[in-house]
Write a protein that holds these residues in place. Structure first.
Motif, PDB file in Angstrom:
ATOM      1  N   ASN A 156       0.674  -0.467  -0.050  1.00  0.00           N
ATOM      2  CA  ASN A 156       0.114   0.050   0.053  1.00  0.00           C
ATOM      3  C   ASN A 156       0.620   1.393   0.341  1.00  0.00           C
ATOM      4  O   ASN A 156      -0.137   2.095  -0.339  1.00  0.00           O
ATOM      5  CB  ASN A 156      -0.809   0.016   1.064  1.00  0.00           C
ATOM      6  N   GLU A 157       2.287   1.333  -0.046  1.00  0.00           N
ATOM      7  CA  GLU A 157       3.644   2.034   0.537  1.00  0.00           C
ATOM      8  C   GLU A 157       3.650   2.595  -1.037  1.00  0.00           C
ATOM      9  O   GLU A 157       4.410   3.812  -1.149  1.00  0.00           O
ATOM     10  CB  GLU A 157       4.123   1.891   1.225  1.00  0.00           C
ATOM     11  N   ILE A 158       3.104   1.588  -2.086  1.00  0.00           N
ATOM     12  CA  ILE A 158       3.155   1.662  -2.995  1.00  0.00           C
ATOM     13  C   ILE A 158       2.648   2.039  -4.587  1.00  0.00           C
ATOM     14  O   ILE A 158       1.898   1.027  -4.180  1.00  0.00           O
ATOM     15  CB  ILE A 158       4.553   0.258  -4.460  1.00  0.00           C
ATOM     16  N   THR A 159       2.372   3.295  -5.116  1.00  0.00           N
ATOM     17  CA  THR A 159       1.741   2.907  -6.471  1.00  0.00           C
ATOM     18  C   THR A 159       2.537   3.756  -7.519  1.00  0.00           C
ATOM     19  O   THR A 159       3.656   3.023  -7.329  1.00  0.00           O
ATOM     20  CB  THR A 159       1.025   3.993  -6.421  1.00  0.00           C
ATOM     21  N   VAL A 160       1.604   3.292  -8.485  1.00  0.00           N
ATOM     22  CA  VAL A 160       2.864   2.891  -9.990  1.00  0.00           C
ATOM     23  C   VAL A 160       2.060   3.964 -10.991  1.00  0.00           C
ATOM     24  O   VAL A 160       0.213   4.219 -11.056  1.00  0.00           O
ATOM     25  CB  VAL A 160       2.365   1.735 -11.138  1.00  0.00           C
ATOM     26  N   SER A 161       2.543   4.845 -12.209  1.00  0.00           N
ATOM     27  CA  SER A 161       2.388   5.758 -13.290  1.00  0.00           C
ATOM     28  C   SER A 161       2.455   6.221 -13.830  1.00  0.00           C
ATOM     29  O   SER A 161       3.653   6.232 -13.839  1.00  0.00           O
ATOM     30  CB  SER A 161       2.739   7.611 -11.895  1.00  0.00           C
ATOM     31  N   VAL A 162       1.544   5.913 -14.903  1.00  0.00           N
ATOM     32  CA  VAL A 162       1.540   5.992 -16.269  1.00  0.00           C
ATOM     33  C   VAL A 162       1.832   6.973 -16.713  1.00  0.00           C
ATOM     34  O   VAL A 162       1.518   7.136 -17.891  1.00  0.00           O
ATOM     35  CB  VAL A 162       1.098   4.423 -17.430  1.00  0.00           C
ATOM     36  N   GLN A 163       1.442   7.962 -16.466  1.00  0.00           N
ATOM     37  CA  GLN A 163       1.253   9.137 -16.937  1.00  0.00           C
ATOM     38  C   GLN A 163       0.541  10.152 -15.990  1.00  0.00           C
ATOM     39  O   GLN A 163       0.438   9.735 -14.930  1.00  0.00           O
ATOM     40  CB  GLN A 163      -0.559   9.380 -17.912  1.00  0.00           C
ATOM     41  N   PRO A 164       1.014  11.328 -16.017  1.00  0.00           N
ATOM     42  CA  PRO A 164       1.441  12.598 -15.008  1.00  0.00           C
ATOM     43  C   PRO A 164      -0.417  12.588 -14.592  1.00  0.00           C
ATOM     44  O   PRO A 164      -1.857  13.029 -14.457  1.00  0.00           O
ATOM     45  CB  PRO A 164       1.174  13.285 -16.025  1.00  0.00           C
ATOM     46  N   GLY A 165      -0.632  12.950 -13.619  1.00  0.00           N
ATOM     47  CA  GLY A 165      -1.497  12.434 -12.270  1.00  0.00           C
ATOM     48  C   GLY A 165      -2.611  11.561 -12.113  1.00  0.00           C
ATOM     49  O   GLY A 165      -3.259  11.307 -11.407  1.00  0.00           O
ATOM     50  N   VAL A 166      -1.846  10.599 -12.466  1.00  0.00           N
ATOM     51  CA  VAL A 166      -2.467   9.580 -12.063  1.00  0.00           C
ATOM     52  C   VAL A 166      -2.278   8.191 -12.254  1.00  0.00           C
ATOM     53  O   VAL A 166      -0.735   7.582 -11.976  1.00  0.00           O
ATOM     54  CB  VAL A 166      -3.729   9.043 -13.936  1.00  0.00           C
ATOM     55  N   GLN A 167      -2.521   7.605 -10.775  1.00  0.00           N
ATOM     56  CA  GLN A 167      -1.203   6.129  -9.929  1.00  0.00           C
ATOM     57  C   GLN A 167      -2.658   5.431  -9.735  1.00  0.00           C
ATOM     58  O   GLN A 167      -3.353   5.547  -9.616  1.00  0.00           O
ATOM     59  CB  GLN A 167      -1.504   7.265  -8.491  1.00  0.00           C
ATOM     60  N   LEU A 168      -1.763   4.337 -10.043  1.00  0.00           N
ATOM     61  CA  LEU A 168      -2.123   2.840 -10.407  1.00  0.00           C
ATOM     62  C   LEU A 168      -1.145   1.923  -9.101  1.00  0.00           C
ATOM     63  O   LEU A 168      -0.909   2.485  -8.319  1.00  0.00           O
ATOM     64  CB  LEU A 168      -1.337   1.722 -11.082  1.00  0.00           C
ATOM     65  N   ILE A 169      -3.066   1.287  -8.231  1.00  0.00           N
ATOM     66  CA  ILE A 169      -3.017   0.925  -6.386  1.00  0.00           C
ATOM     67  C   ILE A 169      -2.114  -0.213  -7.337  1.00  0.00           C
ATOM     68  O   ILE A 169      -2.814  -1.276  -8.175  1.00  0.00           O
ATOM     69  CB  ILE A 169      -3.923   1.039  -5.290  1.00  0.00           C
ATOM     70  N   ALA A 170      -1.591  -1.410  -5.937  1.00  0.00           N
ATOM     71  CA  ALA A 170      -1.115  -2.942  -6.343  1.00  0.00           C
ATOM     72  C   ALA A 170      -2.822  -3.472  -5.980  1.00  0.00           C
ATOM     73  O   ALA A 170      -3.390  -3.415  -5.316  1.00  0.00           O
ATOM     74  CB  ALA A 170      -0.372  -3.271  -4.913  1.00  0.00           C
ATOM     75  N   ASP A 171      -3.252  -4.123  -7.504  1.00  0.00           N
ATOM     76  CA  ASP A 171      -3.644  -5.321  -6.824  1.00  0.00           C
ATOM     77  C   ASP A 171      -3.875  -6.112  -5.873  1.00  0.00           C
ATOM     78  O   ASP A 171      -2.952  -7.538  -5.792  1.00  0.00           O
ATOM     79  CB  ASP A 171      -4.009  -5.979  -8.425  1.00  0.00           C
ATOM     80  N   GLN A 172      -4.797  -6.051  -5.540  1.00  0.00           N
ATOM     81  CA  GLN A 172      -4.960  -7.085  -3.606  1.00  0.00           C
ATOM     82  C   GLN A 172      -4.840  -7.923  -3.973  1.00  0.00           C
ATOM     83  O   GLN A 172      -5.051  -9.298  -3.335  1.00  0.00           O
ATOM     84  CB  GLN A 172      -6.065  -6.339  -2.871  1.00  0.00           C
ATOM     85  N   PHE A 173      -5.677  -8.562  -5.195  1.00  0.00           N
ATOM     86  CA  PHE A 173      -6.106 -10.213  -5.616  1.00  0.00           C
ATOM     87  C   PHE A 173      -4.969 -10.968  -6.343  1.00  0.00           C
ATOM     88  O   PHE A 173      -4.581 -12.249  -5.605  1.00  0.00           O
ATOM     89  CB  PHE A 173      -6.800 -10.556  -6.555  1.00  0.00           C
ATOM     90  N   ILE A 174      -3.955 -10.159  -6.675  1.00  0.00           N
ATOM     91  CA  ILE A 174      -2.282 -11.074  -7.128  1.00  0.00           C
ATOM     92  C   ILE A 174      -1.629 -10.212  -7.093  1.00  0.00           C
ATOM     93  O   ILE A 174      -0.341 -10.711  -6.831  1.00  0.00           O
ATOM     94  CB  ILE A 174      -2.427 -11.006  -9.029  1.00  0.00           C
ATOM     95  N   THR A 175      -1.042  -9.524  -6.003  1.00  0.00           N
ATOM     96  CA  THR A 175      -0.028  -9.000  -5.215  1.00  0.00           C
ATOM     97  C   THR A 175       0.605 -10.326  -4.083  1.00  0.00           C
ATOM     98  O   THR A 175      -0.202 -10.802  -3.115  1.00  0.00           O
ATOM     99  CB  THR A 175      -0.134  -7.423  -4.578  1.00  0.00           C
TER     100      THR A 175
END
Length: 242
Positions: A156-175
């Motif tokens: 939950n401390e980690i997110t990913v951005s593939v474009q400015p202003g949009v952050q993806l959170i880790a998917d809880q089902f396969i992480t």
């Protein structure tokens, strides 16, 4: 391919002319010998055409496999490597250089852009947003607690951005994350999956955003952001990353 078709048409045209000439001089009965020769030419040309088509298809597949990886069977369906996240300063995939974030050292072991597909209806509904196929970023981190007290650090401390202003959170089902606090000197591993909703988007880089764990004895702990370029599979192999 066009040349072969032209030869085939020319052969048929010459045979037709020959048959017409014979019919005018002899009879309306077809010339069996010329028909046999025509059939042989047709068969040979078709076989050669098939070989060229197969060679062209193999060449296209080879070029695609240089750009992307091959589809591999995994527990939830199939997975293909579409790109390799890379930042030379981090020593990724080899001698990884840690990043100090507050009381922890974070090692970015690897990060990949991938295509994911599955026939499992539950998986498609819960993970792939109802689609048969989607793209994702998967990243593996090693986390070392360098403080004198337990530290909580999860996906939950980690997110990913593939474009400015949009952050993806880790998917809880396969992480796969760290389920409990890390004791002093203890190390844990996180393998996080981030599903990309816009599967058609061209991605040549992405950033990993890290929130520093909070401890009352630590002050001014800044978050961090890591920008990674996306290499093709061929480029990663040329750099001898694997």
């Amino acid at each position: 391919m066009k040349k072969l078709l032209f030869v085939l048409l020319l052969s048929l045209f010459l045979v037709a002319c020959g048959n017409e000439s014979d019919s005018n001089t002899d009879s309306d009965e077809p010339d069996q010998k010329e028909q046999k020769e025509s059939q042989e030419v047709t068969d040979d040309t078709s076989e050669e055409s098939g070989k060229e088509e197969k060679a062209e298809l193999e060449e296209v597949n080879a070029e695609e496999n240089e750009e992307y990886g091959e589809w591999e069977t995994v527990s939830f369906g199939e997975l293909r490597m579409d790109g390799v996240g890379y930042k030379e300063e981090l020593g990724m995939y080899k001698d990884v250089t840690p990043i100090q974030i507050g009381p922890v050292e974070l090692y970015v072991v690897g990060a990949f852009l991938a295509s994911v597909k599955s026939e499992d209806e539950d998986f498609k509904s819960l993970v792939l947003n109802g689609k048969d196929e989607s793209r994702a970023i998967t990243a593996t981190f090693n986390v070392l607690n360098t403080s004198d007290e337990p530290v909580s650090f999860t996906e939950n401390e980690i997110t990913v951005s593939v474009q400015p202003g949009v952050q993806l959170i880790a998917d809880q089902f396969i992480t796969e994350g760290i389920e409990s606090d890390l004791d002093p000197g203890e190390e844990g591993t996180i393998t996080a999956w981030f599903i990309i909703n816009d599967s058609d988007k061209n991605i040549d880089s992405f950033s990993i955003n890290i929130n520093a764990p909070q401890l009352m004895t630590w002050e001014d702990m800044a978050d961090d952001q890591i920008q990674l370029d996306v290499l093709s599979v061929k480029e990663a192999e040329e750099l001898d990353l694997f």
